[in-house]
Write an enzyme that holds these catalytic residues in place. Sequence first.
Site, PDB file in Angstrom:
ATOM      1  N   LYS A  81       0.864  -1.191   0.000  1.00  0.00           N
ATOM      2  CA  LYS A  81       0.000   0.000   0.000  1.00  0.00           C
ATOM      3  C   LYS A  81       0.893   1.231   0.000  1.00  0.00           C
ATOM      4  O   LYS A  81       1.937   1.249   0.665  1.00  0.00           O
ATOM      5  CB  LYS A  81      -0.873  -0.051   1.258  1.00  0.00           C
ATOM      6  N   SER A 156      -9.652   1.608   3.162  1.00  0.00           N
ATOM      7  CA  SER A 156      -8.816   2.383   2.284  1.00  0.00           C
ATOM      8  C   SER A 156      -7.806   1.565   1.467  1.00  0.00           C
ATOM      9  O   SER A 156      -7.259   2.076   0.485  1.00  0.00           O
ATOM     10  CB  SER A 156      -8.043   3.415   3.104  1.00  0.00           C
ATOM     11  N   SER A 180      -9.618  -0.823   7.279  1.00  0.00           N
ATOM     12  CA  SER A 180      -9.041  -0.582   5.946  1.00  0.00           C
ATOM     13  C   SER A 180      -8.360  -1.784   5.278  1.00  0.00           C
ATOM     14  O   SER A 180      -8.050  -1.717   4.093  1.00  0.00           O
ATOM     15  CB  SER A 180      -8.043   0.570   6.022  1.00  0.00           C
TER      16      SER A 180
END
Lengths: 486, 97
Positions: A81, A156, A180
């Site tokens: 990420k 997210s 997330s």
Amino acid sequence: MSDLLNLTINQQNKLIKESKISCKELVEETINHIKKYDREINSFINFDEKSSLDNAKNIDKKISDHEIKIGLLTGLPVLLKDNISTKNIETTAGSKILKGYIPPYDSYVTEKIMKENGILIGKGNLDEFAMGSSNETSFFGNVKNPWDKKRVPGGSSGGPAAAVSAGFASYSLGSDTGGSIRQPASLCGVSGMKPTYGLVSRYGLIAFASSLDQIGPIARSAEDCGEILNVISGKDTNDSTSIKRDFGDFNEYINNSVENLKIGVPREYLDNVDSEIKESFQESLEKFSDLGAEIVDLSLPLTEYALDVYYIIAPSEASSNLSRFDGVKYGHRSSKGNTALENMSLSRSEGFGEEVKRRIMIGTYTLSAGYYDAYYKKAQQIRTLIIDEFKETFKKVDVLLTPTSPSIAFKLGERTDDPIKMYQSDLCTIPINIAGLPAISIPGGFYKKMPIGIQLIGPQMGDQKVLQFANQFQQNTSWHKHFPKL
Amino acid sequence: MKISKEEFEKIANLSALKFDIDNNDKLIDDLGRILSRFQSLQKIDTTNVSPTAHVTNLVNSLREDKDSQILNKKDVLSNAKEINMQQVKIPRVFDNE
């Protein structure tokens, strides 16, 4: 897509060990697949074809020269990420303010994976500063759900989850502040785990809310999640909140039966959930029941306050953490403003997106003079009560089982106009971060051809038990073996 | 709960953010709605409840007092927009007035 790219870590590792494929072949096939399909899905912010291939060739050479032993993650493409720092590789946190930022150091987890000779295939798209539940707040464009490109992948960690589901990486690492990792894993039909707070160092993770943030794996099975955690967890002196685990292998008990163990089902977690999710959830419960687990209906009355507690604590911490983005040492700097303060305010206003600004404003308000006791302190007191409520519950049951998300993946744009509606996407995952607990989301069914996730929650340091239940479920179901047609 | 424009400007100032106050009715309205939700927490009695300071109750998490590898100056400054004599340059701090 070839079956190769849908295999679990263990399966791909076996092929490399037995010299049935080389790292170069695996990476090459992955790259071709990404080039063909990610243009539409947009799960990557940064994708460096050449360096991935060079690294793969290099690792093949080291293997043939007997310079390195083949470990479980050796030669496997991983997506990180883009809020996880990678030395000399742009790290943006999905924000305009960090566009072009090149970290001078690696995060703890990046270092660990590189030591295992993993291959960084790219950096994953995310909601700006990990603030969002649909990956629609990224400066680099929204990610689409591989199962239906008109729908969101969740957030997210939308990029990392979509990429694992689509076969763009063998696994990925995300961060989880209020769901997330788990919510996008659920919406994309993959397995994603947030370990006990502190088990994985946050050194080099761009901070959102420090008392809630935790790095964890997204993969194609619970077993894979455990294997990755074995590599990335550990006490790190660079993160004073990191802790040494008091147990051995994360996967030590995954083959043990769940017979006679107790699963608690907190009824509040079903209150605001779509009926189709409830139906599917019942089937998962029956499966566990068939496996011999005892299902215990119970209540966690403070659940209804968790969302509000979270939306005080997380923005408060964010408003403080994000004060470092002032355009001075790094990040976007406005060309306007005559004084330092004016220039900083303009840099921040030009660099941050709408949702990030909204949360900074909420956090600044709740921390400001006159409101601190009524909001922040009150929220931290209720947090204590929520932690105690979980502690009491885990005296009676081994794990808790809930849906991960109140709905299947929603349509792009459906919730962007109403922040409160968007925040409610994380109803089932937020309480877990508030209490620092381990939890995993694994696929548990489908509705309208979209995946549905179930969430297993354990007490602090109960990560092994969570993985045991998840693996036993996956050994007896095949939901995690379904992949989207791209 | 309604946030007044004055209150909004005060918070924006504390946040080091600039907004076009006349074109942000929705944001001001959203903030008011979000803050209203938080009123529900007042229903819970928290007398004598300690606020959570740390979720895993770590105490005195200190490292050994030894020097360790840190970043060099060049690396630290590598992302700064303006550098002068190995220092970060910013606009003047005080206005002329």
